[in-house]
Design an enzyme around this catalytic site. Structure first.
Site, mmCIF file in Angstrom:
data_model
loop_
_atom_site.group_PDB
_atom_site.id
_atom_site.type_symbol
_atom_site.label_atom_id
_atom_site.label_comp_id
_atom_site.label_asym_id
_atom_site.label_seq_id
_atom_site.Cartn_x
_atom_site.Cartn_y
_atom_site.Cartn_z
ATOM 1 N N CYS A 54 58.768 95.095 43.214
ATOM 2 C CA CYS A 54 58.842 96.556 43.086
ATOM 3 C C CYS A 54 57.598 97.117 42.414
ATOM 4 O O CYS A 54 57.558 98.305 42.078
ATOM 5 C CB CYS A 54 60.097 96.953 42.295
ATOM 6 S SG CYS A 54 60.136 96.300 40.606
ATOM 7 N N CYS A 66 63.183 120.613 49.522
ATOM 8 C CA CYS A 66 63.914 120.917 48.289
ATOM 9 C C CYS A 66 63.249 122.081 47.575
ATOM 10 O O CYS A 66 62.040 122.072 47.332
ATOM 11 C CB CYS A 66 63.952 119.696 47.382
ATOM 12 S SG CYS A 66 64.752 119.989 45.792
ATOM 13 N N ASN A 73 65.747 83.006 29.599
ATOM 14 C CA ASN A 73 64.684 84.002 29.477
ATOM 15 C C ASN A 73 63.487 83.507 30.285
ATOM 16 O O ASN A 73 62.800 82.562 29.888
ATOM 17 C CB ASN A 73 64.298 84.200 28.013
ATOM 18 C CG ASN A 73 63.226 85.270 27.835
ATOM 19 O OD1 ASN A 73 62.682 85.799 28.806
ATOM 20 N ND2 ASN A 73 62.917 85.603 26.597
ATOM 21 N N GLU A 108 69.135 83.975 35.592
ATOM 22 C CA GLU A 108 69.027 85.379 35.174
ATOM 23 C C GLU A 108 68.931 85.431 33.647
ATOM 24 O O GLU A 108 69.502 84.587 32.951
ATOM 25 C CB GLU A 108 70.255 86.159 35.675
ATOM 26 C CG GLU A 108 70.458 87.535 35.093
ATOM 27 C CD GLU A 108 69.300 88.472 35.365
ATOM 28 O OE1 GLU A 108 68.914 89.194 34.424
ATOM 29 O OE2 GLU A 108 68.787 88.490 36.500
ATOM 30 N N CYS A 110 61.241 119.636 39.533
ATOM 31 C CA CYS A 110 62.006 118.411 39.291
ATOM 32 C C CYS A 110 61.092 117.204 39.493
ATOM 33 O O CYS A 110 60.305 117.165 40.434
ATOM 34 C CB CYS A 110 63.199 118.349 40.239
ATOM 35 S SG CYS A 110 64.096 116.780 40.198
#
Length: 439
Positions: free
Chosen positions: A396, A84, A349, A322, A90
């Site tokens: 994650c 890129c 929660n 959730e 960026c």
């Protein structure tokens, strides 16, 4: 009489400048070069092992510092030319100068070494789950800036608030990337430019979603221009003129398919940005849970049913929990659409005690966790009291994952399998999936 003591002033050490060479000794999982300088660890952008670089200081703390390589006294033979032309400006990608195999190896080793430290039993480290390294991103948030009536649409510059205009993007799904020049032209003709906020694009299986954040009502001329644009490119158009109030102006409601199920979602709902690897990740979770018709499964941080509904196709009974009420409602609807009657969803929660909740009193023999970046630490004590035989944890964030994994081991579970997921190639983000079994 008061006696005042003054601390002895520490002897000043030479502050690194762009004139001092740093020898890069390794890479961290985010692709930053690691160097030692006067007893302090430095993390250097755009630097590879064995390279000697001069740096620009970005941040300096007592025990570590961050910098950016600005001059190379010695380059690594592994360094590759980024594909890129905006790389380095960026902020979307951070690792294009690193060969893809080395990116993956570095991420794996960083996580595997940390996980092995707190368990004596050997861990089965599975091959990395991989897919395409370009055109994989099906969701993007694009910033907008206006200067002298000139509109820029793109991602923010690395280490800056400045916006880098994008005419195309290699990591975006091709239909999203192809839309960028037309979007730039649309915004350049906008009458109320100062009211433009940001744009979100999502590639669903049935449509492309465009969400425009606008500061106040859109005037008639801009409204007609936007609707014409959406119809021409067959977009599903959503506009947010007030905080937390989204209007659906045109097009279909978005959905994607997984395991033969149609999962509808709201434009603001969380979905994995890499659709290809989301499928592979769900496949691994189903396999590692070893689902049987008699199983009762609890899925925490379930979103709109990405794992829950495929699990319900195989297990006897599933509960999804959730924190976001709108996503719980969407999950309910997805279950109805799929014809699945052995699943229930609850809004709770999960950062607070949930022992008094109706669902928490039920029995479950298997659990899936897919928390946000802050992890699932608060929920682990109660989950372990349920005494599940298997826990699959999708993460994650390696920092909170290692913390939570250590607690599960202390609670009597052993880490059986780990696989890295190359969900975000060319970036410093890291996704992984782990299987814990009762010891």
């Amino acid at each position: 009489m008061a006696i005042f003591y003054s601390e002895k002033k520490a002897k000043k050490t030479a502050k690194p400048t762009a004139c001092q060479p740093f020898l890069i000794e390794g890479l961290d999982y985010q692709g930053l070069g690691v160097a030692k300088h006067q007893g302090k660890t430095w993390f250097i952008e755009n630097a590879l092992p064995s390279e000697e670089v001069e740096i620009r200081i970005l941040d300096e703390k007592r025990q570590y510092g961050r910098g950016q390589a600005v001059r190379f006294l010695k380059k690594s033979p592994l360094r590759q030319t980024p594909s890129c032309e905006l790389y380095g400006k960026c902020g979307g990608c951070q690792m294009q100068h690193i060969p893809l195999d080395l990116q993956r190896e570095t991420k794996q080793q960083a996580l595997f070494q940390r996980l092995q430290k707190f368990q004596s039993k050997p861990i089965q480290f599975e091959p990395m789950i991989v897919g395409r390294d370009k055109g994989y991103r099906r969701r993007a948030r694009l910033s907008i800036s206006v200067q002298n009536q000139q509109v820029s649409l793109g991602f923010r510059q690395q280490n800056s608030q400045q916006i880098i205009p994008l005419a195309q993007c290699e990591v975006l799904a091709d239909p999203l990337s192809a839309l960028l020049p037309a979007l730039q032209n649309l915004l350049s003709e906008w009458q109320q430019k100062k009211r433009l906020g940001h744009i979100e694009l999502v590639q669903a299986d049935n449509t492309i979603v465009l969400l425009l954040r606008h500061l106040g009502a859109v005037n008639e001329a801009d409204q007609e221009r936007l609707l014409t644009f959406a119809r021409h490119y067959h977009l599903s158009l959503f506009v947010m003129c007030e905080e937390d109030r989204i209007e659906h102006w045109s097009g279909e409601l978005p959905y994607y398919h997984i395991h033969g199920l149609k999962l509808a979602f709201s434009v603001r709902d969380f979905i994995q940005i890499n659709g290809e690897l989301n499928h592979k990740m769900v496949d691994h979770a189903l396999q590692w849970l070893d689902l049987q018709p008699q199983d009762r499964v609890l899925d925490l941080f379930c979103g709109m049913g990405n794992f829950t509904l495929p699990i319900a196709q195989r297990a006897g009974y599933v509960v999804g929990v959730e924190g976001v009420a709108e996503m719980v409602a969407q999950a309910h609807q997805n279950a109805v659409t799929s014809g699945l009657k052995n699943v229930n969803f609850y809004q709770t929660n999960l950062d607070e005690s949930f022992v008094d909740k109706e669902w928490a009193a039920e029995s479950f023999n298997k659990i899936l966790l897919d928390p946000a970046r802050n992890g699932a630490y608060f929920a682990l004590d109660h989950l372990c009291e349920l005494n599940p035989e298997r826990i699959v944890y999708v993460s994650c964030n390696p920092a909170t994952l290692v913390r939570d994994a250590q607690k599960l081991v202390e609670k009597g579970y052993f880490l059986n399998k780990v696989a890295m997921i190359d969900m975000f190639p060319h970036t410093g983000h890291l996704e992984s999936i782990l299987l814990f079994c009762k010891g």
